[in-house]
Scaffold this active site. Structure first.
Site, PDB file in Angstrom:
ATOM      1  N   ARG A  17       2.408 -25.523  39.692  1.00  0.00           N
ATOM      2  CA  ARG A  17       1.864 -24.314  39.716  1.00  0.00           C
ATOM      3  C   ARG A  17       0.465 -24.953  39.830  1.00  0.00           C
ATOM      4  NH1 ARG A  17       0.065 -20.325  34.739  1.00  0.00           N
ATOM      5  NH2 ARG A  17      -1.578 -21.650  34.960  1.00  0.00           N
ATOM      6  N   TYR A  55      -8.868 -18.352  34.678  1.00  0.00           N
ATOM      7  CA  TYR A  55      -7.736 -18.404  33.874  1.00  0.00           C
ATOM      8  C   TYR A  55      -6.943 -19.683  34.394  1.00  0.00           C
ATOM      9  CZ  TYR A  55      -2.598 -18.496  33.175  1.00  0.00           C
ATOM     10  OH  TYR A  55      -1.408 -18.979  33.003  1.00  0.00           O
ATOM     11  N   ASP A 102       0.078 -18.354  39.385  1.00  0.00           N
ATOM     12  CA  ASP A 102      -0.029 -17.007  38.696  1.00  0.00           C
ATOM     13  C   ASP A 102      -1.539 -16.344  38.688  1.00  0.00           C
ATOM     14  OD1 ASP A 102       0.183 -15.416  36.502  1.00  0.00           O
ATOM     15  OD2 ASP A 102       0.388 -17.126  34.961  1.00  0.00           O
ATOM     16  N   HIS A 160      -2.003 -13.805  37.057  1.00  0.00           N
ATOM     17  CA  HIS A 160      -2.378 -13.185  35.855  1.00  0.00           C
ATOM     18  C   HIS A 160      -3.013 -11.769  35.568  1.00  0.00           C
ATOM     19  CE1 HIS A 160      -2.936 -14.250  31.481  1.00  0.00           C
ATOM     20  NE2 HIS A 160      -2.205 -15.410  31.685  1.00  0.00           N
ATOM     21  N   GLU A 201       3.261 -15.084  40.878  1.00  0.00           N
ATOM     22  CA  GLU A 201       3.541 -14.469  39.592  1.00  0.00           C
ATOM     23  C   GLU A 201       2.439 -13.451  38.893  1.00  0.00           C
ATOM     24  OE1 GLU A 201       3.432 -17.449  36.660  1.00  0.00           O
ATOM     25  OE2 GLU A 201       3.199 -16.004  34.976  1.00  0.00           O
ATOM     26  N   GLU A 249       6.172 -11.961  31.770  1.00  0.00           N
ATOM     27  CA  GLU A 249       5.928 -12.782  30.553  1.00  0.00           C
ATOM     28  C   GLU A 249       5.643 -11.904  29.376  1.00  0.00           C
ATOM     29  OE1 GLU A 249       3.178 -15.927  32.131  1.00  0.00           O
ATOM     30  OE2 GLU A 249       1.606 -14.811  30.940  1.00  0.00           O
ATOM     31  N   ARG A 271      10.732 -13.205  33.769  1.00  0.00           N
ATOM     32  CA  ARG A 271       9.664 -14.153  33.271  1.00  0.00           C
ATOM     33  C   ARG A 271       9.840 -14.150  31.728  1.00  0.00           C
ATOM     34  NH1 ARG A 271       7.508 -18.466  33.936  1.00  0.00           N
ATOM     35  NH2 ARG A 271       5.239 -17.878  33.381  1.00  0.00           N
ATOM     36  N   GLU A 296       9.462 -22.906  33.375  1.00  0.00           N
ATOM     37  CA  GLU A 296       8.073 -23.179  33.357  1.00  0.00           C
ATOM     38  C   GLU A 296       8.086 -24.397  32.206  1.00  0.00           C
ATOM     39  OE1 GLU A 296       5.368 -20.262  32.332  1.00  0.00           O
ATOM     40  OE2 GLU A 296       3.563 -21.549  32.668  1.00  0.00           O
ATOM     41  N   TRP A 301      -7.199  -9.526  31.436  1.00  0.00           N
ATOM     42  CA  TRP A 301      -7.483 -11.015  31.405  1.00  0.00           C
ATOM     43  C   TRP A 301      -6.213 -11.765  31.909  1.00  0.00           C
ATOM     44  CZ3 TRP A 301      -4.589 -14.844  28.492  1.00  0.00           C
ATOM     45  CH2 TRP A 301      -5.093 -16.053  28.913  1.00  0.00           C
TER      46      TRP A 301
END
Ligand SMILES: O=C(O)C(=O)C[C@H](O)[C@H](O)CO
Ligand SMILES: [Mg+2]
Length: 403
Positions: free
Chosen positions: A147, A159, A211, A213, A237, A263, A284, A340, A403
Site C-alpha cells: 500500500r 493520513y 487508501d 481514507h 480503498e 473498515e 474490509r 492487510e 479524517w
C-alpha cells in the site's frame, strides 16, 4: 461446557488494546480482541457492565445463540461499540470451541482453501522518492503487495505518513484529537504521480494498493479512479465515506479501478446494496468489529455470491488476536482476496504470543488448537492505558472534514 469467568484486560504495549478472556469449567479459555481505536473505554464499559455478567453460566459451545442473545437481546442493534463487544465474545468462543476440538481454527471453519494468505504492507514517505525506498525495502522482505501513501506538497500532515522519516505511523497520537488540514485539489493533482512512479520503478507485477481514507466526494473519486487506470491498482480503498451506499454506484459507472470499502462498517446491512449491485470488489470489515467469525462468515458468503472478495483491515490498532483469527479465516474463506498487515510494535508481540508467521509476502496459520494467540497478563500489566484519540481533519477554510 459452562462459562465461569470473563474479564477485560486493558493494556498499552506500544499502543492501547482491549482484550477479553473467557474461562470455562473445562479449564479451557478463549481470547477475543475488543479494541476500538480511540474509543477503547466505551467497549470496556459495554462489556463489563452489560455483557460479561450475562455470560456466566452459559454454555460456551452455543456460539450462534450467544451471538443473537447479545445482538437481538440488547434491543439497540449494530454500531461500532456494540459490535466490537459482540466480536470479542465471538472470537473468544470460537477459540474455546477449536481448543475443545483440538483443532486449529481454520479446520473447524471448513479446512484449508489455500496454504498461505497474501498480505500487503504499508509503504509511506514524506515524498514520492522516500515512499519508493520503502517499497523497495518491503519488496526485499518478500512482499508481493504494497500500500503506497506519500506526502502531498502543501498539505502539512497527511493520513498514513509518519511525521518524521523512519518513525512508526500512529494516528492516535494525542488525548484530545489533533487537528489536521486537507486539500482535495492538491491531493487529486498529486496522487496519480505516485502510482506512475511506482510502476516505472517496480514494473507491472507488484500489487499496488492505496487508501483515500474517506476524503473525496463520489465524482472526485470517479476522477481519481479513472486517472489511475493505467497503473492498474489492486484496489482504491475508502475513496468516499459510504454511509450512502449509492455513492459507490456513481464511482463504479466511471472507472474500472477496483474498489475496497468497509473498515468502519460493522454489519452486513451496511453493505447490502453495494454487494447486491456489485458496486464494490473487496469487503474490509475486520473480525473484531463485524461480529467475529459468526458475523464475517455470513458477510463473506453473501459477498461471494457477487464475485466480491475479502480484504480484511489489519492495522496496528487491531491486536494480534484479531490478526491471528483473520489468518485462520483467510486460510479457509473461499473468496479470499488479500490481508492487510501493518507490523506491530515488538512490545505488542511480547504481550501477545502467537503462532501465525510471515513468510515471503504471505501469512501462514499455525497448527495450535484455537486461533493461536494468547495474552501474557503479567506482561500486559506492565503497560498501562494511555488516552489517545484519532485526529480530526479540516479543509483549508476551516470546515470540519472527514479524517
Ligand atoms: O489500515 C487502514 O487501511 C486504515 O485506514 C487504518 C485506520 O486509519 C485506523 O485503523 C484507524 O484506527
Ligand atoms: Mg483504511
Amino acid at each position: 461446557m459452562k462459562i465461569t469467568e470473563a474479564y477485560t484486560i486493558v493494556s498499552s504495549p506500544g499502543r492501547n488494546f482491549v482484550t477479553l478472556k473467557i474461562k470455562t469449567d473445562s479449564g479451557l479459555y478463549g481470547i477475543g480482541d475488543a479494541t476500538l481505536n480511540g474509543r477503547e473505554k466505551a467497549v470496556v464499559a459495554y462489556l463489563d457492565e452489560h455483557v460479561l455478567p450475562a455470560l456466566i453460566g452459559r454454555d460456551a459451545h452455543q456460539i450462534e445463540d450467544i451471538w443473537h442473545y447479545l445482538y437481538r437481546g440488547a434491543y439497540w442493534r449494530r454500531g461500532p461499540v456494540t459490535m466490537s463487544a459482540i466480536s470479542a465474545v465471538d472470537l473468544a468462543l470460537w477459540d474455546i470451541k477449536a481448543k475443545a476440538a483440538n483443532m486449529p481454527l481454520y479446520q473447524l471453519l471448513g479446512g484449508k482453501s489455500r496454504e498461505r494468505v497474501m498480505t500487503y504492507a504499508h509503504c509511506t514517505g514524506q515524498d514520492i522518492e522516500t515512499c519508493l525506498e520503502e517499497v523497495q525495502k518491503h519488496v526485499d522482505l518478500g512482499y508481493k503487495a504494497v500500500r503506497v501513501q506519500a506526502g502531498v506538497p502543501g498539505i502539512k500532515t497527511i493520513y498514513g505518513v509518519a511525521k518524521t522519516p523512519g518513525e512508526r505511523y500512529e494516528p492516535a497520537d494525542a488525548a484530545i484529537p489533533a487537528e489536521h488540514s486537507w486539500s482535495t485539489e492538491k491531493y487529486l493533482n498529486h496522487a496519480p504521480k505516485l502510482f506512475k512512479a511506482v510502476r516505472e520503478r517496480f514494473g507491472d507485477e507488484l500489487h499496488v494498493l492505496h487508501d483515500v481514507h474517506h476524503r473525496l466526494t463520489p465524482i472526485e473519486a470517479a476522477r481519481l479512479g479513472k486517472a489511475v487506470e493505467p497503473y492498474h491498482l489492486f484496489w482504491l480503498e475508502d475513496c468516499v465515506p459510504a454511509e450512502n451506499q449509492e455513492s459507490m454506484k456513481l464511482i463504479r459507472q466511471h472507472t474500472t479501478t477496483p474498489l475496497a470499502i468497509g473498515e468502519v462498517f460493522n454489519s452486513i446491512h451496511d453493505y447490502r446494496e453495494m454487494i447486491e449491485n456489485q458496486w464494490i470488489d473487496y469487503i474490509r470489515t475486520p473480525l473484531s468489529h463485524g461480529g467475529g467469525i459468526t458475523g464475517l462468515r455470513r458477510l463473506a458468503d453473501f459477498a461471494g455470491l457477487y464475485h466480491i472478495r475479502t480484504g480484511f483491515h489489519g492495522p496496528t490498532d487491531l491486536s494480534p488476536v484479531c490478526l491471528g483469527a483473520a489468518v485462520h479465516f483467510d486460510t479457509w474463506v473461499p473468496n479470499f482476496g488479500i490481508q492487510e498487515h501493518m507490523a506491530h510494535d515488538p512490545l505488542t508481540d511480547e504481550v501477545f504470543p502467537h503462532d501465525y508467521r510471515f513468510e515471503n509476502g504471505h501469512f501462514i496459520a499455525g497448527e495450535a488448537p484455537g486461533h493461536g494467540v494468547d495474552i501474557d497478563e503479567d506482561a500486559a500489566a506492565r503497560y498501562p492505558y494511555k488516552p489517545a484519540s484519532l485526529p480530526v481533519n479540516r479543509l483549508e477554510d476551516g470546515t470540519l472534514w472527514h479524517w
